[in-house]
Motif scaffolding. Structure first.
Motif, PDB file in Angstrom:
ATOM      1  N   MET A   1      -5.855  13.008 -11.187  1.00 66.20           N
ATOM      2  CA  MET A   1      -4.525  12.650 -11.661  1.00 66.20           C
ATOM      3  C   MET A   1      -3.956  11.476 -10.893  1.00 66.20           C
ATOM      4  SD  MET A   1      -2.809  13.621 -14.161  1.00 66.20           S
ATOM      5  CE  MET A   1      -1.638  12.374 -14.718  1.00 66.20           C
ATOM      6  N   ALA A   2      -4.317  11.376  -9.612  1.00 66.81           N
ATOM      7  CA  ALA A   2      -3.879  10.219  -8.827  1.00 66.81           C
ATOM      8  C   ALA A   2      -4.457   8.938  -9.418  1.00 66.81           C
ATOM      9  CB  ALA A   2      -4.317  10.379  -7.372  1.00 66.81           C
ATOM     10  N   LEU A   3      -5.714   8.995  -9.833  1.00 68.89           N
ATOM     11  CA  LEU A   3      -6.358   7.834 -10.437  1.00 68.89           C
ATOM     12  C   LEU A   3      -5.662   7.451 -11.742  1.00 68.89           C
ATOM     13  CD1 LEU A   3      -8.719   5.860 -10.099  1.00 68.89           C
ATOM     14  CD2 LEU A   3     -10.132   7.430 -11.427  1.00 68.89           C
ATOM     15  N   ILE A   4      -5.269   8.453 -12.514  1.00 69.89           N
ATOM     16  CA  ILE A   4      -4.573   8.191 -13.776  1.00 69.89           C
ATOM     17  C   ILE A   4      -3.217   7.539 -13.521  1.00 69.89           C
ATOM     18  CG2 ILE A   4      -3.472   9.295 -15.773  1.00 69.89           C
ATOM     19  CD1 ILE A   4      -5.752  11.366 -15.697  1.00 69.89           C
ATOM     20  N   ILE A   5      -2.478   8.036 -12.518  1.00 67.07           N
ATOM     21  CA  ILE A   5      -1.168   7.453 -12.199  1.00 67.07           C
ATOM     22  C   ILE A   5      -1.322   6.018 -11.715  1.00 67.07           C
ATOM     23  CG2 ILE A   5       0.867   7.629 -10.722  1.00 67.07           C
ATOM     24  CD1 ILE A   5       0.472  10.652 -10.715  1.00 67.07           C
ATOM     25  N   VAL A   6      -2.316   5.771 -10.854  1.00 69.13           N
ATOM     26  CA  VAL A   6      -2.573   4.401 -10.398  1.00 69.13           C
ATOM     27  C   VAL A   6      -2.909   3.517 -11.598  1.00 69.13           C
ATOM     28  CG1 VAL A   6      -4.128   2.916  -9.071  1.00 69.13           C
ATOM     29  CG2 VAL A   6      -3.272   5.038  -8.061  1.00 69.13           C
ATOM     30  N   GLY A   7      -3.706   4.045 -12.517  1.00 72.34           N
ATOM     31  CA  GLY A   7      -4.040   3.295 -13.727  1.00 72.34           C
ATOM     32  C   GLY A   7      -2.806   2.950 -14.544  1.00 72.34           C
ATOM     33  N   LEU A   8      -1.855   3.886 -14.641  1.00 70.81           N
ATOM     34  CA  LEU A   8      -0.613   3.629 -15.373  1.00 70.81           C
ATOM     35  C   LEU A   8       0.224   2.550 -14.680  1.00 70.81           C
ATOM     36  CD1 LEU A   8       0.419   7.291 -16.320  1.00 70.81           C
ATOM     37  CD2 LEU A   8      -0.403   5.499 -17.878  1.00 70.81           C
TER      38      LEU A   8
ATOM     39  N   TYR B   1       0.838  -1.203   0.000  1.00 70.31           N
ATOM     40  CA  TYR B   1       0.000   0.000   0.000  1.00 70.31           C
ATOM     41  C   TYR B   1       0.871   1.251   0.000  1.00 70.31           C
ATOM     42  CZ  TYR B   1      -3.109   3.509   2.197  1.00 70.31           C
ATOM     43  OH  TYR B   1      -3.812   4.638   2.512  1.00 70.31           O
ATOM     44  N   ALA B   2       1.895   1.264   0.872  1.00 67.07           N
ATOM     45  CA  ALA B   2       2.746   2.442   1.011  1.00 67.07           C
ATOM     46  C   ALA B   2       3.544   2.725  -0.255  1.00 67.07           C
ATOM     47  CB  ALA B   2       3.695   2.259   2.201  1.00 67.07           C
ATOM     48  N   VAL B   3       4.028   1.668  -0.916  1.00 68.26           N
ATOM     49  CA  VAL B   3       4.820   1.847  -2.130  1.00 68.26           C
ATOM     50  C   VAL B   3       4.016   2.590  -3.196  1.00 68.26           C
ATOM     51  CG1 VAL B   3       5.777   0.607  -4.113  1.00 68.26           C
ATOM     52  CG2 VAL B   3       6.427  -0.049  -1.799  1.00 68.26           C
ATOM     53  N   ILE B   4       2.761   2.197  -3.375  1.00 73.18           N
ATOM     54  CA  ILE B   4       1.919   2.867  -4.383  1.00 73.18           C
ATOM     55  C   ILE B   4       1.676   4.321  -3.992  1.00 73.18           C
ATOM     56  CG2 ILE B   4      -0.304   2.853  -5.563  1.00 73.18           C
ATOM     57  CD1 ILE B   4       1.590   0.571  -6.328  1.00 73.18           C
ATOM     58  N   LEU B   5       1.377   4.578  -2.715  1.00 66.07           N
ATOM     59  CA  LEU B   5       1.160   5.955  -2.263  1.00 66.07           C
ATOM     60  C   LEU B   5       2.402   6.811  -2.490  1.00 66.07           C
ATOM     61  CD1 LEU B   5      -1.512   4.974  -0.985  1.00 66.07           C
ATOM     62  CD2 LEU B   5      -0.940   6.328   1.025  1.00 66.07           C
ATOM     63  N   ILE B   6       3.574   6.256  -2.220  1.00 63.40           N
ATOM     64  CA  ILE B   6       4.811   7.015  -2.374  1.00 63.40           C
ATOM     65  C   ILE B   6       5.103   7.295  -3.847  1.00 63.40           C
ATOM     66  CG2 ILE B   6       7.320   6.856  -2.116  1.00 63.40           C
ATOM     67  CD1 ILE B   6       6.777   5.395   0.559  1.00 63.40           C
ATOM     68  N   ILE B   7       4.873   6.307  -4.706  1.00 66.53           N
ATOM     69  CA  ILE B   7       5.078   6.528  -6.145  1.00 66.53           C
ATOM     70  C   ILE B   7       4.146   7.623  -6.661  1.00 66.53           C
ATOM     71  CG2 ILE B   7       4.821   5.496  -8.441  1.00 66.53           C
ATOM     72  CD1 ILE B   7       5.723   2.835  -7.216  1.00 66.53           C
ATOM     73  N   VAL B   8       2.865   7.513  -6.298  1.00 71.52           N
ATOM     74  CA  VAL B   8       1.887   8.506  -6.746  1.00 71.52           C
ATOM     75  C   VAL B   8       2.223   9.877  -6.171  1.00 71.52           C
ATOM     76  CG1 VAL B   8      -0.549   9.173  -6.708  1.00 71.52           C
ATOM     77  CG2 VAL B   8       0.075   6.779  -7.030  1.00 71.52           C
TER      78      VAL B   8
END
Length: 214
Positions: free
Chosen positions: A192-199, A142-149
């Motif tokens: 934009m967060a949703l778009i980055i998660v989608g990528l 969970y944290a890795v995705i939050l940090i990347i975004v």
């Protein structure tokens, strides 16, 4: 013999990639969209979930044989609420401004689908050590995705990381701003967060075709 067996290691490594709670299980999306405009907030939220899920999984596992089935959800909520209160009070004591930024989202850890899901699906059926590793693994995923975004949103939206300018001065037109670059305000908006998660999801499925649903 190592500290962790191969099976135990997978409890930590699987959620970091091919069984990530956000990009694969599609859990915890709300906070990923709401608080990732700043990298610091993303990091602190990740640490908070790491503490709550790691300790919470152990507590639920220790109590698994004495929790009546009919009230197990209530017991799980009490455990996670107690841990969230500890996190909230620590933030207010040592990082008050950040606690205001995260505000209601710290409280919403109580109903975070990742935490309740791991309590229900894993901690209630496994021993404390395995439950701890499962909690740490899923919290790190969970944290890795939050940090990347958070990294890309703050960098491209504000030109800073942890509040420190890294691309130059947009007023004085130094650094990359000297070449005509302008901060992208859209990066600071939740879509934009949703778009980055989608990528990220697209990259994962491009690397591992087994993740692509028929």
């Amino acid at each position: 013999m190592g500290l962790l067996s191969k099976k135990d290691s997978k409890l930590i490594t699987d959620p970091l990639a091919d069984n990530n709670p956000i990009t694969i299980q599609v859990l915890g999306i709300c906070s990923a969209l709401a608080i990732t405009a700043e990298l610091k907030a993303s990091l602190v939220m990740g640490i908070a979930v790491l503490f709550v899920l790691g300790i919470g999984n152990v507590v639920i596992s220790l109590m698994r044989n004495i929790i009546p089935s009919k009230i197990r959800i209530i017991v799980q909520l009490i455990v996670v609420a107690a841990l969230v209160i500890i996190v909230d009070q620590v933030l207010k004591a040592f990082a008050y401004d950040l606690s205001k930024t995260l505000s209601v989202f710290i409280g919403l850890i109580i109903t975070n689908c990742i935490i309740m899901g791991r309590f229900e699906a894993f901690a209630l059926a496994n021993k404390p050590w395995q439950s701890f590793l499962d909690g740490i693994g899923n919290a790190l995923g969970y944290a890795v995705i939050l940090i990347i975004v958070g990294f890309f949103r703050e960098l491209l939206g504000s030109g800073t990381l942890f509040g420190v300018p890294v691309l130059g001065d947009p007023i004085e037109k130094t650094g990359v701003y000297a070449f005509g670059y302008e901060n992208n305000g859209f990066m600071l908006m939740p879509p934009m967060a949703l778009i980055i998660v989608g990528l990220i999801i697209w990259v994962q499925r491009s690397r591992n075709k087994d993740l692509i649903e028929d």
